[in-house]
Scaffold this motif. Sequence first.
Motif: not given
Length: 229
Positions: A102-106
């Motif tokens: 999972c990637v937590l990004g902007d």
Amino acid sequence: VAPGQKLVVVSSTWSSRSLFGAAQAGSPEAADADDLLPWLLSRLSTELPADEYRSLAVLHPNIWYGHGPGQVRAWLDHARRAGLDAVPPLDWWRQALIAADCVLGDHSSVTYYAAAIGVPVLLGAFPQDALDPHSPVAALGRTAPRLVRRGSLRAQIDTAIAAHEPGRYAHFAEQASSAPGESAGLLRHLFYRLMDLPEPTGNTALLDPLPLPPHQPARRTTPVRVFAE
């Protein structure tokens, strides 16, 4: 990343309204974005069991070189002592995306690439009004789920992984390249044309496979709560 562990990658571009930056005063997301990063970094170590998750930060090189590596490491110090790792400014980010659960990004290109290769994505700071509404990154902002600061981080990550459909972002992959898998041949053809030399024949143009990063076991120096039975 040990067998059975999930890799959570935190991705941030460089700007005052990125995940790693502070929201501009008066912007719609300012009230939540100002506290989002400290909340996120603290929750990574508080909510994610060390034997089930590993976390990694991929920060834009301009963050490292704009503020200085020492300052960035100081900002990340508490999270790093709790187990967060940060990849070097120019290395290993592609391997991190490939391995990510999972990637937590902007609105960074790295977050877009993660979606394009089929990784579940949760968006933190995302200044939709600062992007071209017709751009692929803006389309990702309208499609991907948002990270909610007031909710459980682990629950949101687990839900994003469990509910993810493999082809959900297939159209973003199509927009990332008009010739997927053909870059080596196209680039070699271009280089020889610019040098005005005949291109070699009989040998397929290939790219070197990405090397495995060096083994770096998780290092934690903060107390860990252990439940034994």
